[in-house]
Each structure stands twice: as structure tokens, then as C-alpha cells.
Design an enzyme around this catalytic site. Structure first.
Site, mmCIF file in Angstrom:
data_model
loop_
_atom_site.group_PDB
_atom_site.id
_atom_site.type_symbol
_atom_site.label_atom_id
_atom_site.label_comp_id
_atom_site.label_asym_id
_atom_site.label_seq_id
_atom_site.Cartn_x
_atom_site.Cartn_y
_atom_site.Cartn_z
ATOM 1 N N SER A 92 0.828 -1.075 -0.062
ATOM 2 C CA SER A 92 0.018 0.091 -0.158
ATOM 3 C C SER A 92 0.988 1.217 0.002
ATOM 4 C CB SER A 92 -0.832 -0.041 1.069
ATOM 5 O OG SER A 92 -1.376 1.334 1.384
ATOM 6 N N TYR A 98 -1.169 3.689 12.552
ATOM 7 C CA TYR A 98 0.287 3.323 13.020
ATOM 8 C C TYR A 98 0.613 1.862 12.509
ATOM 9 C CZ TYR A 98 1.422 7.003 15.811
ATOM 10 O OH TYR A 98 1.939 8.126 16.332
HETATM 11 N N1 LIG Z 1 -8.736 -2.219 -0.612
HETATM 12 C C1 LIG Z 1 -7.835 -0.971 -0.699
HETATM 13 O O1 LIG Z 1 -8.299 0.318 -0.705
HETATM 14 C C2 LIG Z 1 -6.368 -1.350 -0.624
HETATM 15 C C3 LIG Z 1 -5.551 -0.386 -0.488
HETATM 16 C C4 LIG Z 1 -4.119 -0.666 -0.429
HETATM 17 C C5 LIG Z 1 -3.880 -1.961 -0.201
HETATM 18 N N2 LIG Z 1 -4.775 -3.033 -0.086
HETATM 19 C C6 LIG Z 1 -4.273 -4.238 0.005
HETATM 20 O O2 LIG Z 1 -4.875 -5.237 -0.977
HETATM 21 C C7 LIG Z 1 -4.949 -6.458 -0.314
HETATM 22 C C8 LIG Z 1 -6.372 -6.993 -0.325
HETATM 23 O O3 LIG Z 1 -7.054 -6.255 0.282
HETATM 24 P P1 LIG Z 1 -8.731 -5.907 -0.101
HETATM 25 O O4 LIG Z 1 -9.034 -4.449 -0.289
HETATM 26 O O5 LIG Z 1 -9.055 -7.039 -1.091
HETATM 27 O O6 LIG Z 1 -9.509 -6.499 1.450
HETATM 28 P P2 LIG Z 1 -10.561 -7.523 1.997
HETATM 29 O O7 LIG Z 1 -11.824 -7.320 0.839
HETATM 30 O O8 LIG Z 1 -10.744 -7.286 3.439
HETATM 31 O O9 LIG Z 1 -9.991 -9.149 1.537
HETATM 32 C C9 LIG Z 1 -8.748 -9.428 2.610
HETATM 33 C C10 LIG Z 1 -8.441 -10.679 2.224
HETATM 34 O O10 LIG Z 1 -7.334 -11.244 2.939
HETATM 35 C C11 LIG Z 1 -7.580 -12.276 3.535
HETATM 36 N N3 LIG Z 1 -6.972 -12.559 4.897
HETATM 37 C C12 LIG Z 1 -6.950 -11.767 5.988
HETATM 38 N N4 LIG Z 1 -6.123 -12.350 6.903
HETATM 39 C C13 LIG Z 1 -5.964 -13.483 6.368
HETATM 40 C C14 LIG Z 1 -5.336 -14.757 6.957
HETATM 41 N N5 LIG Z 1 -4.618 -14.586 8.275
HETATM 42 N N6 LIG Z 1 -4.874 -15.743 6.255
HETATM 43 C C15 LIG Z 1 -5.436 -15.807 4.998
HETATM 44 N N7 LIG Z 1 -6.059 -14.931 4.505
HETATM 45 C C16 LIG Z 1 -6.376 -13.711 5.229
HETATM 46 C C17 LIG Z 1 -9.263 -12.371 3.603
HETATM 47 O O11 LIG Z 1 -9.900 -13.927 3.872
HETATM 48 P P3 LIG Z 1 -11.101 -13.938 4.759
HETATM 49 O O12 LIG Z 1 -12.091 -13.664 3.910
HETATM 50 O O13 LIG Z 1 -10.685 -15.553 5.271
HETATM 51 O O14 LIG Z 1 -11.011 -13.162 5.891
HETATM 52 C C18 LIG Z 1 -9.634 -11.741 2.560
HETATM 53 O O15 LIG Z 1 -9.441 -12.710 1.408
HETATM 54 C C19 LIG Z 1 -4.360 -6.481 1.153
HETATM 55 O O16 LIG Z 1 -2.975 -6.754 1.432
HETATM 56 C C20 LIG Z 1 -4.643 -4.870 1.485
HETATM 57 O O17 LIG Z 1 -3.753 -4.293 2.400
HETATM 58 C C21 LIG Z 1 -6.071 -2.649 -0.318
#
Ligand SMILES: NC(=O)c1ccc[n+]([C@@H]2O[C@H](COP(=O)([O-])OP(=O)(O)OC[C@H]3O[C@@H](n4cnc5c(N)ncnc54)[C@H](OP(=O)(O)O)[C@@H]3O)[C@@H](O)[C@H]2O)c1
Length: 226
Positions: free
Chosen positions: A133, A146
Site C-alpha cells: 500500500s 500506525y
Molecule cells: N482496498 C484498498 O483500498 C487497499 C488499498 C491498499 C492496499 N490494499 C491491500 O490489498 C490486499 C487485499 O485487500 P482487499 O481490499 O481485497 O481486502 P478485503 O476485501 O478485506 O480482503 C482481505 C483478504 O485477505 C484475507 N486474509 C486476511 N487475513 C488472512 C489470514 N490470516 N490468512 C489468510 N487470508 C487472510 C481475507 O480472507 P477472509 O475472507 O478469510 O477474511 C480476504 O480474502 C491487502 O493486502 C490490502 O492491504 C487494499
């Protein structure tokens, strides 16, 4: 046919990646924590193999590596991530949230990459993509959060070092920013749909080469300061 492994592929950005790679003819190894919440992946039929894996578990990641054996993984996408203590300030920071966020966002991608680096190295494409990110950029740091910012900055450092270590094996490792995306994490006010974000990231993935290893790349292809 390319094999692509995506962590946290049951929803959000991970699920969209799974759909795109399946549409492109790849075989997707998709990990979820709960098979009961994998309907989106099941809809991909024979294009996807669904694995149960909590990326914070040595036992789960070890079992996944054992199951894959010598299977080449062309593209490993470390996507699973969490955002706890949203907007936390120094006063509201809960140390337990910081520890848990580091476990999921920093330690786990390193664990998965250590377990599967050999599979990536024996593939054709040899690419590791870490969904980081812009909030992990130290150069741009402002605001609070943080736990999340610290976890992504540390992920960036780990992957920068790792990119040097794996370069000799022909493996490219990058960290990318998907934008602010309309997922459960990003919320409905985010500026990009999941489709728009993954459109950009698929182009980045298509273009990236070994000379780009160790880069921090935005979804639009521009570079982000560390
Ligand atoms: N959305 C944004 O604006 C944004 C911006 C910058 C970066 N990101 C990054 O993009 C990536 C995907 O985010 P997203 O927006 O798609 O979020 P999301 O919809 O909240 O999905 C998060 C995913 O991570 C999985 N996860 C969380 N903890 C886990 C664990 N201990 N073991 C295995 N899987 C786990 C969740 O699985 P469950 O379904 O089992 O909970 C879910 O599939 C993340 O790394 C996030 O930090 C997102």
C-alpha cells in the site's frame, strides 16, 4: 499454461485476480481461510484449485507447500491482508492490533514466499507480486494508522531485500499499490472499483521484468517513493 497462486482469494482484490487469471487461461491456486466462503472461486470451475490456508500458520503454509510439491508457480500473489484500528492515533493505538497486523501483513507474506520460492524459481514466469500500500511509503508518510502503515513499510523492506536475494535465480519480486479500492477493506467511498484496480495491476504484471525487481509500483504503472 501459467500457474498462479493467490492468497486471500475468497473476496476483494484477491478474488478479482483469480477471475482475471482464470479468464486468461491460467490455473489458479487460490487460498481461503474458510471453504464455506469460497463461492466466487467455485464458480471458476476447473480453472481454480481452492486451498484452505491461514497465512499466519506455519502448519497451514507448510501443508500447502507439501501439497504443491514441485508444481511450478509462475506468479505468486501475496494478497491477504488486514486493516485494524482504522485511523488509529498514538493515543488510540492498541498494541495488540499492531502485533496482529504485523503477523498478517508482514510476517505472513515472508512465510509464504519462503515456503514457495522454489516453486516460483522453477516456473517460466518467476514473478512474486506483493500487494502492499502507498500507506507504507515512509517518504509520503502522513496521518495515522500506525499498525497498517508500519506493517506495509516493513513488508516493503522485506521484499526489497528478498528481491536482491532471489534475483540470481531469475525471480522478479515487486510490491504494488492497488489504489484505494471498493472492497470490504477500502469501503464503498473508495476511488476505484475492484475491476479498475485489477485492470491496472494486470498491466503492471504483464510488463514487469527482472530489471524491475525490487520496485514499488502503483496500479497505474508509476513508481512510488519508498
Ligand atoms: N482496498 C484498498 O483500498 C487497499 C488499498 C491498499 C492496499 N490494499 C491491500 O490489498 C490486499 C487485499 O485487500 P482487499 O481490499 O481485497 O481486502 P478485503 O476485501 O478485506 O480482503 C482481505 C483478504 O485477505 C484475507 N486474509 C486476511 N487475513 C488472512 C489470514 N490470516 N490468512 C489468510 N487470508 C487472510 C481475507 O480472507 P477472509 O475472507 O478469510 O477474511 C480476504 O480474502 C491487502 O493486502 C490490502 O492491504 C487494499
Amino acid at each position: 499454461m501459467n500457474n498462479v497462486l493467490i492468497t486471500g482469494a475468497g473476496r476483494g482484490i484477491g478474488l478479482e485476480f483469480a477471475r482475471r487469471f482464470a479468464d486468461a487461461g491460467a490455473h489458479v491456486h487460490a487460498t481461503v481461510r474458510d471453504l464455506a466462503r469460497a463461492d466466487g472461486l467455485r464458480a471458476l470451475g476447473a480453472s481454480a484449485t481452492i486451498h484452505t490456508c491461514d497465512v499466519t500458520s506455519d502448519a497451514h503454509v507448510g501443508a500447502l507447500a507439501d501439497l504443491l510439491g514441485d508444481t511450478p508457480i509462475d506468479i505468486l500473489i501475496n494478497n491477504a491482508g488486514i486493516l485494524l484500528g482504522r485511523g488509529e492515533t498514538f493515543d488510540t493505538l492498541d498494541i495488540a492490533d499492531l502485533e496482529e497486523t504485523l503477523r498478517v501483513n508482514t510476517v505472513a507474506p515472508v512465510r509464504v514466499t519462503k515456503a514457495l520460492a522454489g516453486n516460483v524459481a522453477r516456473s517460466q514466469r518467476k514473478l512474486i507480486v506483493n500487494i502492499s500500500s502507498r500507506m507504507g511509503s515512509i517518504g509520503e508518510a502522513s496521518g495515522n494508522n500506525y499498525s497498517y502503515r508500519t506493517s506495509k513499510a516493513a513488508l516493503n523492506m522485506a521484499m526489497k531485500i528478498l528481491s536482491n536475494d532471489l534475483k540470481g535465480r531469475g525471480v522478479t519480486a515487486i510490491v504494488v499499490h492497488p489504489g484505494w479500492v471498493q472492497t470490504d477493506m477500502g469501503g464503498p467511498s473508495a476511488s476505484l472499483t475492484v475491476g479498475q484496480s485489477v485492470d491496472g495491476l494486470m498491466k503492471v504484471i504483464d510488463k514487469v521484468r527482472l530489471r524491475d525487481t525490487g520496485s514499488f509500483i502503483n496500479h497505474d504503472g508509476s513508481r512510488i517513493p519508498w
